[in-house]
Design a protein around this motif. Sequence first.
Motif, PDB file in Angstrom:
ATOM      1  N   LEU A 269      22.393 -14.174  60.633  1.00  0.00           N
ATOM      2  CA  LEU A 269      21.114 -14.850  60.878  1.00  0.00           C
ATOM      3  C   LEU A 269      20.031 -13.833  61.238  1.00  0.00           C
ATOM      4  CD1 LEU A 269      19.555 -17.507  61.173  1.00  0.00           C
ATOM      5  CD2 LEU A 269      20.320 -17.601  63.555  1.00  0.00           C
ATOM      6  N   ILE A 270      20.390 -12.843  62.049  1.00  0.00           N
ATOM      7  CA  ILE A 270      19.437 -11.768  62.373  1.00  0.00           C
ATOM      8  C   ILE A 270      19.040 -11.023  61.105  1.00  0.00           C
ATOM      9  CG2 ILE A 270      19.165  -9.564  63.583  1.00  0.00           C
ATOM     10  CD1 ILE A 270      21.017 -10.631  65.762  1.00  0.00           C
ATOM     11  N   GLY A 271      20.023 -10.725  60.267  1.00  0.00           N
ATOM     12  CA  GLY A 271      19.748 -10.010  59.025  1.00  0.00           C
ATOM     13  C   GLY A 271      18.865 -10.781  58.075  1.00  0.00           C
ATOM     14  N   SER A 272      18.940 -12.108  58.098  1.00  0.00           N
ATOM     15  CA  SER A 272      18.143 -12.921  57.173  1.00  0.00           C
ATOM     16  C   SER A 272      16.656 -12.881  57.509  1.00  0.00           C
ATOM     17  CB  SER A 272      18.633 -14.370  57.198  1.00  0.00           C
ATOM     18  OG  SER A 272      18.417 -14.971  58.467  1.00  0.00           O
ATOM     19  N   PHE A 273      16.312 -12.477  58.742  1.00  0.00           N
ATOM     20  CA  PHE A 273      14.913 -12.370  59.154  1.00  0.00           C
ATOM     21  C   PHE A 273      14.404 -10.933  59.080  1.00  0.00           C
ATOM     22  CE2 PHE A 273      16.044 -16.301  61.429  1.00  0.00           C
ATOM     23  CZ  PHE A 273      14.953 -17.101  61.132  1.00  0.00           C
ATOM     24  N   SER A 274      15.281  -9.977  58.788  1.00  0.00           N
ATOM     25  CA  SER A 274      14.971  -8.574  59.046  1.00  0.00           C
ATOM     26  C   SER A 274      14.757  -7.734  57.793  1.00  0.00           C
ATOM     27  CB  SER A 274      16.097  -7.959  59.893  1.00  0.00           C
ATOM     28  OG  SER A 274      16.347  -8.744  61.036  1.00  0.00           O
ATOM     29  N   SER A 275      14.373  -6.491  58.046  1.00  0.00           N
ATOM     30  CA  SER A 275      14.169  -5.516  56.982  1.00  0.00           C
ATOM     31  C   SER A 275      15.502  -4.974  56.493  1.00  0.00           C
ATOM     32  CB  SER A 275      13.306  -4.360  57.501  1.00  0.00           C
ATOM     33  OG  SER A 275      13.988  -3.672  58.546  1.00  0.00           O
ATOM     34  N   LYS A 276      15.465  -4.198  55.416  1.00  0.00           N
ATOM     35  CA  LYS A 276      16.687  -3.638  54.853  1.00  0.00           C
ATOM     36  C   LYS A 276      17.383  -2.718  55.840  1.00  0.00           C
ATOM     37  CE  LYS A 276      18.518  -1.177  50.851  1.00  0.00           C
ATOM     38  NZ  LYS A 276      18.194  -0.521  49.550  1.00  0.00           N
ATOM     39  N   GLU A 277      16.598  -1.962  56.585  1.00  0.00           N
ATOM     40  CA  GLU A 277      17.189  -1.044  57.565  1.00  0.00           C
ATOM     41  C   GLU A 277      17.951  -1.814  58.642  1.00  0.00           C
ATOM     42  OE1 GLU A 277      15.799   2.415  60.772  1.00  0.00           O
ATOM     43  OE2 GLU A 277      14.338   1.563  59.356  1.00  0.00           O
ATOM     44  N   THR A 278      17.370  -2.917  59.092  1.00  0.00           N
ATOM     45  CA  THR A 278      18.038  -3.739  60.105  1.00  0.00           C
ATOM     46  C   THR A 278      19.287  -4.400  59.536  1.00  0.00           C
ATOM     47  OG1 THR A 278      15.892  -4.191  61.157  1.00  0.00           O
ATOM     48  CG2 THR A 278      17.732  -5.639  61.736  1.00  0.00           C
ATOM     49  N   VAL A 279      19.191  -4.811  58.266  1.00  0.00           N
ATOM     50  CA  VAL A 279      20.348  -5.425  57.608  1.00  0.00           C
ATOM     51  C   VAL A 279      21.509  -4.438  57.543  1.00  0.00           C
ATOM     52  CG1 VAL A 279      21.222  -6.335  55.412  1.00  0.00           C
ATOM     53  CG2 VAL A 279      19.008  -7.083  56.276  1.00  0.00           C
ATOM     54  N   ASN A 280      21.205  -3.166  57.297  1.00  0.00           N
ATOM     55  CA  ASN A 280      22.252  -2.140  57.286  1.00  0.00           C
ATOM     56  C   ASN A 280      22.923  -2.024  58.655  1.00  0.00           C
ATOM     57  OD1 ASN A 280      21.900  -1.432  54.588  1.00  0.00           O
ATOM     58  ND2 ASN A 280      20.353   0.123  55.051  1.00  0.00           N
ATOM     59  N   ARG A 281      22.125  -2.098  59.704  1.00  0.00           N
ATOM     60  CA  ARG A 281      22.676  -2.048  61.054  1.00  0.00           C
ATOM     61  C   ARG A 281      23.525  -3.282  61.327  1.00  0.00           C
ATOM     62  NH1 ARG A 281      17.114  -0.158  64.182  1.00  0.00           N
ATOM     63  NH2 ARG A 281      17.020   1.975  63.311  1.00  0.00           N
ATOM     64  N   VAL A 282      23.034  -4.422  60.853  1.00  0.00           N
ATOM     65  CA  VAL A 282      23.799  -5.662  61.000  1.00  0.00           C
ATOM     66  C   VAL A 282      25.143  -5.539  60.298  1.00  0.00           C
ATOM     67  CG1 VAL A 282      23.914  -8.080  60.228  1.00  0.00           C
ATOM     68  CG2 VAL A 282      21.849  -7.215  61.351  1.00  0.00           C
ATOM     69  N   GLY A 283      25.113  -4.954  59.083  1.00  0.00           N
ATOM     70  CA  GLY A 283      26.346  -4.771  58.327  1.00  0.00           C
ATOM     71  C   GLY A 283      27.331  -3.865  59.036  1.00  0.00           C
ATOM     72  N   ILE A 284      26.825  -2.792  59.644  1.00  0.00           N
ATOM     73  CA  ILE A 284      27.682  -1.871  60.390  1.00  0.00           C
ATOM     74  C   ILE A 284      28.290  -2.584  61.604  1.00  0.00           C
ATOM     75  CG2 ILE A 284      27.715   0.227  61.793  1.00  0.00           C
ATOM     76  CD1 ILE A 284      25.526   1.341  59.927  1.00  0.00           C
ATOM     77  N   ALA A 285      27.454  -3.348  62.320  1.00  0.00           N
ATOM     78  CA  ALA A 285      27.952  -4.104  63.476  1.00  0.00           C
ATOM     79  C   ALA A 285      28.998  -5.124  63.044  1.00  0.00           C
ATOM     80  CB  ALA A 285      26.783  -4.811  64.173  1.00  0.00           C
ATOM     81  N   PHE A 286      28.776  -5.755  61.903  1.00  0.00           N
ATOM     82  CA  PHE A 286      29.716  -6.728  61.346  1.00  0.00           C
ATOM     83  C   PHE A 286      31.057  -6.058  61.052  1.00  0.00           C
ATOM     84  CE2 PHE A 286      31.453  -9.066  57.651  1.00  0.00           C
ATOM     85  CZ  PHE A 286      31.466 -10.361  58.161  1.00  0.00           C
TER      86      PHE A 286
END
Length: 370
Positions: A269-286
């Motif tokens: 859900l955080i990634g769906s609101f965020s930039s590509k860089e944040t999505v990468n961080r979300v993916g790493i956390a996942f």
Amino acid sequence: VRLKVLSTFFQIQELTTLIDIAWPKIALITLPFQLPISDSKCLAAGSGWTLVHTFHTYIWLPVLLFIFIFRYALKSKEKSPQRLKAASTLVFLMTLWYSPVLKMLASIFDCVENIHGNFVIIADPQVSCDPNSTLMIIMQLEGYIIGCIVGICLPVFVYFKTMSLKYQGKLDAESSMAGLFQWYSPSVPYFEAVHLFRKAVLIAVDTITDNAIIQSSSFLFINISFLILLVKMKPLIYYPCSFIKGWNLFLLAESLSASITVLGDFLALIGSFSSKETVNRVGIAFAVINILFSLCFAIGYGRDVKKTKSSLSAILPVINGQVENDESLVKRTRSDSTKEVIGNSVDEAEAEWNNLYTLFTNLENKETKE
């Protein structure tokens, strides 16, 4: 239980990656519980292999395997170890197959218009999505029919079959359907159907909408609802946790698994609101939470079971910790978990269980009279 919890966990997390954000590769490589043919398209690159071949492989190869196991079970003697083992294997493989095959069926309906103005399947742009194509008509017809049979009929079958066995008093280790209910309390033997239905609804949400915010919000709602239902119903049989006294190890494991999937949905859900860089961080956390959970669970669960194993006193919390008033309490622990608890054969375990239960009942009656 360990394999069951891990397989369910990784399948739900794999479904989370269907949410339409740019997941980094590291998030995907931490999801090992997929069918071996999931990468068949890559392995067969350059050979003309397309989604059409993968589609039919996902469906018919497992079906042929199921038929082979089913026939082997039928040829084995009734209630023989060979038959029970074959039936248990068949049940496990069918529940493991449920999510990947529904995901594959849904993929053929997910189309997009390419730069040439033609509609193609997103999962494989080599395959046309032309509704007038004979191949597409056949594949979508297969998708509807098999989707209904597998997606709807299997959970319904599990529910009614297990409830029928409950009413007949046949929820025991000798049942060929024991793989469906052996880890669940006799009051809710159908809970495997709830697991299947949750997966089907998650896949349906992904198919209906491409909006990442709606997808992640829906996934979050579904998995939170499942976690609440799990904690409220407490469907798993009681197996004492040696690290946290008075807790049910099986329920604790399932609840932790469901909690981590909720965390994964929150990250999406955080990634769906965020930039590509944040999505990468979300993916790493996942990826990190997947790895940490699987390692901690595998090690912690193994040590807990080892500590409890062969201890007769470990069976006592089962009697004191449950509120069932009928004889189903005696049958609560199935063959495998009985062996883990007291380390004897099933017959000896059930005899000791009956003696303990009778003693406990007599004491209760004596206290009531006094």
